[in-house]
Design a protein around this motif. Sequence first.
Motif, PDB file in Angstrom:
ATOM      1  N   LYS A 191       0.804  -1.217   0.000  1.00 43.95           N
ATOM      2  CA  LYS A 191       0.000   0.000   0.000  1.00 43.95           C
ATOM      3  C   LYS A 191       0.838   1.268   0.000  1.00 43.95           C
ATOM      4  N   GLU A 192       2.047   1.217   0.565  1.00 42.40           N
ATOM      5  CA  GLU A 192       2.854   2.421   0.682  1.00 42.40           C
ATOM      6  C   GLU A 192       4.261   2.150   0.186  1.00 42.40           C
ATOM      7  N   ARG A 193       4.911   3.205  -0.210  1.00 43.36           N
ATOM      8  CA  ARG A 193       6.313   3.106  -0.582  1.00 43.36           C
ATOM      9  C   ARG A 193       7.145   3.892   0.406  1.00 43.36           C
ATOM     10  N   HIS A 194       8.326   3.373   0.678  1.00 42.46           N
ATOM     11  CA  HIS A 194       9.232   4.086   1.553  1.00 42.46           C
ATOM     12  C   HIS A 194       9.864   5.249   0.816  1.00 42.46           C
ATOM     13  N   LYS A 195      10.382   6.208   1.564  1.00 40.60           N
ATOM     14  CA  LYS A 195      10.891   7.424   0.942  1.00 40.60           C
ATOM     15  C   LYS A 195      12.020   7.172  -0.047  1.00 40.60           C
ATOM     16  N   THR A 196      12.838   6.131   0.149  1.00 40.75           N
ATOM     17  CA  THR A 196      13.903   5.876  -0.802  1.00 40.75           C
ATOM     18  C   THR A 196      13.369   5.321  -2.116  1.00 40.75           C
ATOM     19  N   LEU A 197      12.078   5.015  -2.167  1.00 40.46           N
ATOM     20  CA  LEU A 197      11.481   4.510  -3.394  1.00 40.46           C
ATOM     21  C   LEU A 197      10.687   5.584  -4.133  1.00 40.46           C
ATOM     22  N   VAL A 198      10.864   6.836  -3.741  1.00 43.51           N
ATOM     23  CA  VAL A 198      10.149   7.917  -4.410  1.00 43.51           C
ATOM     24  C   VAL A 198      10.463   7.882  -5.899  1.00 43.51           C
ATOM     25  N   ASP A 199       9.403   7.853  -6.734  1.00 43.26           N
ATOM     26  CA  ASP A 199       9.657   7.658  -8.154  1.00 43.26           C
ATOM     27  C   ASP A 199       9.559   8.930  -8.984  1.00 43.26           C
ATOM     28  N   ARG A 200       9.271  10.065  -8.364  1.00 43.81           N
ATOM     29  CA  ARG A 200       9.398  11.328  -9.063  1.00 43.81           C
ATOM     30  C   ARG A 200       9.590  12.432  -8.032  1.00 43.81           C
ATOM     31  N   PHE A 201      10.193  13.514  -8.459  1.00 44.49           N
ATOM     32  CA  PHE A 201      10.512  14.589  -7.535  1.00 44.49           C
ATOM     33  C   PHE A 201      10.446  15.918  -8.273  1.00 44.49           C
ATOM     34  N   MET A 202      10.414  17.002  -7.503  1.00 47.33           N
ATOM     35  CA  MET A 202      10.360  18.341  -8.083  1.00 47.33           C
ATOM     36  C   MET A 202      11.780  18.867  -8.293  1.00 47.33           C
ATOM     37  N   TYR A 203      11.958  19.575  -9.410  1.00 48.46           N
ATOM     38  CA  TYR A 203      13.290  20.108  -9.701  1.00 48.46           C
ATOM     39  C   TYR A 203      13.161  21.455 -10.420  1.00 48.46           C
ATOM     40  N   PRO A 204      13.864  22.496  -9.948  1.00 39.33           N
ATOM     41  CA  PRO A 204      13.786  23.817 -10.585  1.00 39.33           C
ATOM     42  C   PRO A 204      14.394  23.811 -11.982  1.00 39.33           C
ATOM     43  N   LEU A 205      13.825  24.604 -12.877  1.00 41.12           N
ATOM     44  CA  LEU A 205      14.300  24.639 -14.263  1.00 41.12           C
ATOM     45  C   LEU A 205      15.695  25.227 -14.385  1.00 41.12           C
ATOM     46  N   ALA A 206      16.105  26.028 -13.404  1.00 43.17           N
ATOM     47  CA  ALA A 206      17.441  26.638 -13.443  1.00 43.17           C
ATOM     48  C   ALA A 206      18.376  26.022 -12.413  1.00 43.17           C
ATOM     49  N   GLY A 207      18.111  24.794 -12.005  1.00 45.68           N
ATOM     50  CA  GLY A 207      18.974  24.121 -11.050  1.00 45.68           C
ATOM     51  C   GLY A 207      18.483  24.267  -9.622  1.00 45.68           C
ATOM     52  N   SER A 208      18.966  23.388  -8.763  1.00 50.68           N
ATOM     53  CA  SER A 208      18.536  23.367  -7.371  1.00 50.68           C
ATOM     54  C   SER A 208      18.743  24.709  -6.679  1.00 50.68           C
ATOM     55  N   GLY A 209      19.833  25.385  -7.014  1.00 52.14           N
ATOM     56  CA  GLY A 209      20.162  26.646  -6.354  1.00 52.14           C
ATOM     57  C   GLY A 209      19.246  27.800  -6.702  1.00 52.14           C
ATOM     58  N   ASP A 210      18.402  27.636  -7.721  1.00 53.05           N
ATOM     59  CA  ASP A 210      17.528  28.735  -8.127  1.00 53.05           C
ATOM     60  C   ASP A 210      16.583  29.132  -7.003  1.00 53.05           C
ATOM     61  N   VAL A 211      16.155  28.163  -6.199  1.00 53.57           N
ATOM     62  CA  VAL A 211      15.273  28.461  -5.060  1.00 53.57           C
ATOM     63  C   VAL A 211      15.932  29.473  -4.138  1.00 53.57           C
ATOM     64  N   TYR A 212      17.213  29.254  -3.858  1.00 55.94           N
ATOM     65  CA  TYR A 212      17.902  30.072  -2.862  1.00 55.94           C
ATOM     66  C   TYR A 212      18.388  31.401  -3.450  1.00 55.94           C
ATOM     67  N   GLU A 213      18.645  31.416  -4.742  1.00 57.78           N
ATOM     68  CA  GLU A 213      18.965  32.686  -5.388  1.00 57.78           C
ATOM     69  C   GLU A 213      17.747  33.605  -5.380  1.00 57.78           C
ATOM     70  N   ARG A 214      16.577  33.041  -5.630  1.00 56.93           N
ATOM     71  CA  ARG A 214      15.342  33.830  -5.578  1.00 56.93           C
ATOM     72  C   ARG A 214      15.063  34.294  -4.142  1.00 56.93           C
ATOM     73  N   MET A 215      15.303  33.415  -3.191  1.00 61.23           N
ATOM     74  CA  MET A 215      15.082  33.775  -1.798  1.00 61.23           C
ATOM     75  C   MET A 215      16.016  34.908  -1.382  1.00 61.23           C
ATOM     76  N   ALA A 216      17.292  34.819  -1.794  1.00 61.27           N
ATOM     77  CA  ALA A 216      18.251  35.872  -1.470  1.00 61.27           C
ATOM     78  C   ALA A 216      17.837  37.197  -2.090  1.00 61.27           C
ATOM     79  N   ALA A 217      17.365  37.159  -3.327  1.00 62.85           N
ATOM     80  CA  ALA A 217      16.921  38.389  -3.994  1.00 62.85           C
ATOM     81  C   ALA A 217      15.739  39.009  -3.253  1.00 62.85           C
ATOM     82  N   ALA A 218      14.828  38.170  -2.770  1.00 65.48           N
ATOM     83  CA  ALA A 218      13.675  38.673  -2.027  1.00 65.48           C
ATOM     84  C   ALA A 218      14.102  39.302  -0.702  1.00 65.48           C
ATOM     85  N   ILE A 219      15.100  38.710  -0.060  1.00 66.63           N
ATOM     86  CA  ILE A 219      15.607  39.264   1.203  1.00 66.63           C
ATOM     87  C   ILE A 219      16.194  40.654   0.984  1.00 66.63           C
ATOM     88  N   VAL A 220      17.025  40.791  -0.037  1.00 64.11           N
ATOM     89  CA  VAL A 220      17.642  42.082  -0.330  1.00 64.11           C
ATOM     90  C   VAL A 220      16.592  43.101  -0.741  1.00 64.11           C
TER      91      VAL A 220
END
Length: 468
Positions: A191-220
């Motif tokens: 009925k359930e899958r363990h977390k290591t069996l996750v078969d799809r995940f979210m990924y930013p179009l400009a790389g993982s760091g895009d989340v934090y670059e946007r966050m830094a820009a919002a802070i400034v």
Amino acid sequence: MRVGIIGAGPAGLTSAYRLQQLGAKVTVFEAAPTIGGMARSFDLWGHRVDLGPHRFFSTDERVNGLWRDMLGSNFRFVERRTRIYYRQRFFEYPIKIGNVLRNLSLAGLCGSLLSYARERIAPELAADQRTTFEAWVVHNFGRRLYEIFFKSYSEKLWGISCTELDADFAAQRIKRFSLSESILAALGLGKERHKTLVDRFMYPLAGSGDVYERMAAAIVEGGGTIKLSSPVARAIATGRKVTGIELRDGSTHAFDHVVSTMPLSSLVKQLHGAPPEVLEMAGRLRFRNTILVYLNVEATDLFPDQWIYVHSEDVAVGRITNFRNWVPELYGGLTSTVLALEYWCYDDDAIWRTPDEEIVSRAKEELKKIGLLRSAPVLAGHVVRVPNCYPVYSHGYRETLLPIVEYLKSFDNLWPIGRYGSFKYNNQDHSILMGLLAADNIALGKDCDLWSVNTDYDSYQEQAAAPL
């Protein structure tokens, strides 16, 4: 309220962003010239790459909400494809029965099942003795599968025997994941899958760091300050109260609260007045370094995986990432592939001081030996060294950590968080959650136990598909 944040990785930036929303005046100090910490992205040979594979998923709606707020629609769901390389064979991960039969042979599979059955019927060790990684995995998988799928890779990563590695690492990464669950998942049952069996995940179009670059820009943009290339020497303390931060250039900055994501051992060692027994324990904590070797290969279809775990002992590389298999926005119209090979070491290991060109040559040879390079030419190589990546869960590390945690809890305005800052093997979502909770404690007077994040292994179970 003035808050100083040490580190511009996921935990530090999240705390700064949330604090600013709650009305605090924030200043972030980052030793590196870049944003994102271990989750940063950068341009290389016209491609966009990360520091190894970084996927994102979480069951915590606060974390998911922040992630979506930062990216909007600038991400994709990626269908996961990963395999294990062991003795010239590739094993699908999550496992598939037919693939296992072809690679292990019927005799090998039967041997593995018998090993598992023996352990279930007559365990090698009693429950209270299964305190090491080896003992935990052997009990849950049998010794044969432990030797195939866990031993070599884990010892490459940590640089110590699995008999010296604490069972907490298994509890964090493979809790509730047993051989019977693996077989049911492979057959499409259960009925359930363990977390290591996750078969799809979210990924930013400009790389993982895009989340934090946007966050830094919002802070400034919101009036906060981010100081790059500004390494912190220490948090300044008077008694059990932190009054500010001193940079390595000797300058000091006064704050009402300090959020620290610097390595926990470094934070404690530089706190004036830390008790000798706490300093002794801090000296026992160790972090593992990573060397990433990037190769620009003139080919577009080397292999289909996003990353491969290398369990064979005849090569030193531990994991290989293929950035062409994430999202097409990372490479655009380019017809080459960027691979990243990971090597792990301590400061005193020879490879940490080996010249870049020698490490690049070694990476090329190991790719050829595994058979992943085929006949494709390597156009260029690049080496990135990342110190203090992984907190080492040496057997009994909790007893070492306890007096440090109790000492730091006695400060009412010092908040250690993140993978480095709390000495926890965090994923991105753990560090983001720590940042959110730390901000709520500071600005709203909440009493969230930050040290409990990423310790409740039973309740922290990621879903098979990332939440929308």
